[in-house]
Design a protein around this motif. Structure first.
Motif, PDB file in Angstrom:
ATOM      1  N   GLY A 221       0.741  -1.396   0.032  1.00 27.77           N
ATOM      2  CA  GLY A 221       0.148   0.181   0.378  1.00 27.77           C
ATOM      3  C   GLY A 221       1.037   1.065   0.012  1.00 27.77           C
ATOM      4  N   ARG A 222       1.728   1.113   0.595  1.00 29.79           N
ATOM      5  CA  ARG A 222       2.216   2.827   0.984  1.00 29.79           C
ATOM      6  C   ARG A 222       3.304   2.619  -0.710  1.00 29.79           C
ATOM      7  NH1 ARG A 222       7.746   2.492   5.360  1.00 29.79           N
ATOM      8  NH2 ARG A 222       5.755   2.931   6.935  1.00 29.79           N
ATOM      9  N   GLY A 223       3.736   0.746  -1.315  1.00 30.56           N
ATOM     10  CA  GLY A 223       4.511   1.468  -2.552  1.00 30.56           C
ATOM     11  C   GLY A 223       3.334   2.316  -3.574  1.00 30.56           C
ATOM     12  N   ALA A 224       2.254   1.647  -3.110  1.00 26.53           N
ATOM     13  CA  ALA A 224       1.211   2.119  -4.211  1.00 26.53           C
ATOM     14  C   ALA A 224       1.395   3.246  -3.911  1.00 26.53           C
ATOM     15  CB  ALA A 224       0.196   1.663  -4.333  1.00 26.53           C
ATOM     16  N   SER A 225       1.108   3.728  -3.094  1.00 28.85           N
ATOM     17  CA  SER A 225       1.032   6.114  -2.799  1.00 28.85           C
ATOM     18  C   SER A 225       2.142   6.235  -3.282  1.00 28.85           C
ATOM     19  CB  SER A 225       0.674   5.509  -0.958  1.00 28.85           C
ATOM     20  OG  SER A 225      -0.607   5.057   0.032  1.00 28.85           O
ATOM     21  N   ILE A 226       3.561   5.855  -2.812  1.00 26.67           N
ATOM     22  CA  ILE A 226       4.572   6.505  -3.979  1.00 26.67           C
ATOM     23  C   ILE A 226       4.467   6.741  -4.887  1.00 26.67           C
ATOM     24  CG2 ILE A 226       7.114   6.541  -3.896  1.00 26.67           C
ATOM     25  CD1 ILE A 226       7.118   5.273  -0.859  1.00 26.67           C
ATOM     26  N   LEU A 227       3.983   5.610  -5.554  1.00 25.78           N
ATOM     27  CA  LEU A 227       3.668   5.604  -7.499  1.00 25.78           C
ATOM     28  C   LEU A 227       2.897   6.474  -7.726  1.00 25.78           C
ATOM     29  CD1 LEU A 227       5.171   4.184  -9.555  1.00 25.78           C
ATOM     30  CD2 LEU A 227       3.080   2.743  -9.798  1.00 25.78           C
ATOM     31  N   MET A 228       1.326   6.851  -6.763  1.00 25.32           N
ATOM     32  CA  MET A 228       0.487   7.719  -7.263  1.00 25.32           C
ATOM     33  C   MET A 228       1.393   9.357  -7.186  1.00 25.32           C
ATOM     34  SD  MET A 228      -3.506   8.091  -5.066  1.00 25.32           S
ATOM     35  CE  MET A 228      -3.040   6.395  -5.580  1.00 25.32           C
TER      36      MET A 228
ATOM     37  N   VAL B 156      14.247  16.589  -1.724  1.00 25.16           N
ATOM     38  CA  VAL B 156      13.972  17.097   0.026  1.00 25.16           C
ATOM     39  C   VAL B 156      12.717  17.378  -0.387  1.00 25.16           C
ATOM     40  CG1 VAL B 156      14.304  18.068   2.058  1.00 25.16           C
ATOM     41  CG2 VAL B 156      16.308  17.482   0.929  1.00 25.16           C
ATOM     42  N   TRP B 157      12.285  18.666  -1.379  1.00 24.90           N
ATOM     43  CA  TRP B 157      11.002  19.362  -0.805  1.00 24.90           C
ATOM     44  C   TRP B 157      10.347  17.991  -1.427  1.00 24.90           C
ATOM     45  CZ3 TRP B 157       7.783  19.629  -5.704  1.00 24.90           C
ATOM     46  CH2 TRP B 157       6.215  19.979  -5.016  1.00 24.90           C
ATOM     47  N   LEU B 158       9.948  16.885  -2.150  1.00 24.93           N
ATOM     48  CA  LEU B 158       9.261  16.046  -2.564  1.00 24.93           C
ATOM     49  C   LEU B 158       9.257  15.044  -1.538  1.00 24.93           C
ATOM     50  CD1 LEU B 158      10.509  15.084  -6.554  1.00 24.93           C
ATOM     51  CD2 LEU B 158       8.322  15.226  -5.891  1.00 24.93           C
ATOM     52  N   LEU B 159      10.013  14.648  -0.524  1.00 21.24           N
ATOM     53  CA  LEU B 159       9.904  13.874   1.061  1.00 21.24           C
ATOM     54  C   LEU B 159       9.227  14.192   1.728  1.00 21.24           C
ATOM     55  CD1 LEU B 159      10.986  12.001   2.527  1.00 21.24           C
ATOM     56  CD2 LEU B 159      13.140  12.620   3.073  1.00 21.24           C
ATOM     57  N   LEU B 160       9.365  15.935   1.565  1.00 22.27           N
ATOM     58  CA  LEU B 160       8.266  16.330   2.573  1.00 22.27           C
ATOM     59  C   LEU B 160       7.123  16.156   2.570  1.00 22.27           C
ATOM     60  CD1 LEU B 160      10.927  19.200   3.968  1.00 22.27           C
ATOM     61  CD2 LEU B 160       9.937  17.582   4.973  1.00 22.27           C
ATOM     62  N   ASP B 161       7.165  16.974   1.305  1.00 15.09           N
ATOM     63  CA  ASP B 161       5.337  16.447   0.317  1.00 15.09           C
ATOM     64  C   ASP B 161       5.344  15.320   0.376  1.00 15.09           C
ATOM     65  OD1 ASP B 161       3.452  18.024  -1.133  1.00 15.09           O
ATOM     66  OD2 ASP B 161       4.086  17.445  -3.092  1.00 15.09           O
ATOM     67  N   TYR B 162       5.670  14.131   0.204  1.00 21.19           N
ATOM     68  CA  TYR B 162       5.436  13.075   0.647  1.00 21.19           C
ATOM     69  C   TYR B 162       4.890  13.027   1.745  1.00 21.19           C
ATOM     70  CZ  TYR B 162       4.347   8.325   0.839  1.00 21.19           C
ATOM     71  OH  TYR B 162       3.830   6.768   1.150  1.00 21.19           O
ATOM     72  N   LEU B 163       5.701  13.369   3.063  1.00 25.43           N
ATOM     73  CA  LEU B 163       5.354  12.961   4.082  1.00 25.43           C
ATOM     74  C   LEU B 163       4.236  14.357   4.427  1.00 25.43           C
ATOM     75  CD1 LEU B 163       8.743  12.865   5.312  1.00 25.43           C
ATOM     76  CD2 LEU B 163       7.629  10.911   5.641  1.00 25.43           C
ATOM     77  N   ARG B 164       3.956  15.009   4.354  1.00 32.37           N
ATOM     78  CA  ARG B 164       2.838  16.193   4.372  1.00 32.37           C
ATOM     79  C   ARG B 164       1.151  14.886   4.075  1.00 32.37           C
ATOM     80  NH1 ARG B 164       0.196  20.002   1.552  1.00 32.37           N
ATOM     81  NH2 ARG B 164       1.182  19.725  -0.148  1.00 32.37           N
ATOM     82  N   MET B 165       1.644  14.238   2.196  1.00 33.39           N
ATOM     83  CA  MET B 165       0.318  13.802   2.014  1.00 33.39           C
ATOM     84  C   MET B 165       0.217  12.337   2.615  1.00 33.39           C
ATOM     85  SD  MET B 165      -0.789  15.642  -0.645  1.00 33.39           S
ATOM     86  CE  MET B 165      -2.012  15.192  -1.580  1.00 33.39           C
ATOM     87  N   ARG B 166       1.274  11.513   3.476  1.00 36.41           N
ATOM     88  CA  ARG B 166       1.170   9.813   3.033  1.00 36.41           C
ATOM     89  C   ARG B 166      -0.307   9.857   4.168  1.00 36.41           C
ATOM     90  NH1 ARG B 166       5.588   8.636   7.271  1.00 36.41           N
ATOM     91  NH2 ARG B 166       5.045  10.030   9.183  1.00 36.41           N
TER      92      ARG B 166
END
Length: 363
Positions: free
Chosen positions: A6-13, A65-75
């Protein structure tokens, strides 16, 4: 394992949603590198090649880093979205989405919640109507059993011991006829209850002489009025925009109630119909009986479904649906129905026919 999937699908999305953004970023880095190379070509030695590599690494790092922070915000949003999709067959699945991160997501979450609330209201209304219908059917069957049983007993008694003279035969016939009329009224109410769900499909509005409609409805109850010494009187004439069949049903309910709750009183009784045209062009009909009246604490509830009040419990003939249906019909036709009563004196029902008539029909 499923959690990782599920986490992998979220990252891909997440990455797919930002594909255009990443292409734009790579384009900007490429353009910047081209500018560095042009400057290097014009002024050899002014910019070292390591500087270009350093810029590319730094830009990619900062963007990563911006992508990582944005993903953490969206996860959490993606997690709740996956959970809601897994439980999509449940009514409340949409309420799981609470961690909207962006303005767009918050608007979408608000829209889903508003739609869910509207759906629940519609569902509850439908359930309520279904409960009312089921309750009425059961109560209707119970009330219909009484006249059927009476007619059956009278038939058995007549077979066992036939009446001796014409007077006894006439009494038997009158009794059977009265029970048959009760059956007919019950069947009519059931028919109109079923039609009420498709009210708009069974509607024919035209200019109707209300005074003539009242007289024809009174004639349908003439035998009972004579039997219980009730003398109807119609005062005035008016034409209104309404549906003749549905308005006949309403008048039948008012007259039936007047007879039902007047027949217990001794002596002669009156049933007064007064038609009056008001200053604004609307028409008002007042139906006043000389019955036993309605208790003041029952008046606010007499239009509620299945409410019989003290009078209904005393006579044992009330289903509590007649006035409810009459009120529903009037409301859908754009008319109003109100009541005033004094216990032991009588009751007055007031129908108000707006000049706009059906044009203000409620849904």
């Amino acid at each position: 394992m499923m959690h990782d999937s599920g986490r992998g699908a979220s990252i891909l999305m997440f990455l797919k949603d930002r594909l255009l953004n990443m292409l734009c970023m790579l384009t900007v880095i490429g353009l910047a590198c081209c500018l560095y190379l042009l400057e290097q070509y014009r002024y050899p030695g002014i910019i070292e090649s390591e500087t270009i590599y350093y810029f590319i690494l730094l830009a990619v790092f900062v963007y990563g880093v911006w992508l990582l922070l944005d993903y953490l915000r969206m996860r959490y949003y993606y997690k709740q979205l996956r959970e809601a999709l897994k439980r999509s067959e449940e009514i409340g699945a949409v309420t799981l989405i609470q961690s909207a991160a962006s303005g767009e997501q918050r608007l979408m979450a608000r829209l889903l919640q508003d739609q869910h609330r509207a759906y629940l209201n519609e569902l509850n209304q439908h359930k309520r109507q279904q409960e009312i219908h089921n309750h009425f059917v059961m109560q209707w069957v119970h009330h219909m059993k009484t006249p059927v049983s009476v007619v059956d007993l009278q038939a058995q008694e007549a077979i066992r011991q036939p009446p001796d003279n014409e007077q006894e035969w006439l009494a038997l016939f009158h009794s059977v006829r009265e029970e048959n009329e009760r059956l007919a009224r019950g069947l009519e109410m059931m028919l109109y209850t079923a039609r009420l769900d498709k009210f708009e499909l069974d509607l024919h509005i035209r200019r109707t002489p209300l005074h003539e409609l009242i007289r024809s409805t009174i004639n349908a109850h003439k035998r009972l009025c004579i039997q219980y010494s009730i003398f109807p009187r119609v005062e005035g004439e008016s034409w209104v925009e309404t549906d003749e069949k549905w308005m006949t049903f309403v008048l039948n309910q008012l007259i039936s109630n007047a007879i039902k709750y007047s027949k217990q009183k001794p002596g002669t009784k009156t049933l007064h119909f007064r038609l009056e045209e008001l200053a604004d062009g609307s028409v008002q009909l007042k139906v006043t009986d000389a019955g036993i009246g309605i208790a003041s604490h029952d008046i606010p509830r007499i239009f509620d479904p299945f409410f019989t009040g003290e009078n209904g419990r005393t006579t044992g003939e009330s289903t509590g649906m007649g006035l409810y249906l009459a009120k529903q019909v009037c409301s859908r036709l754009g008319h109003t129905l109100q009541v005033e009563s004094e216990l032991g004196v009588g009751t007055t029902f007031t129908l108000h026919f707006q000049t706009r008539g059906i044009h203000i029909m409620d849904s």
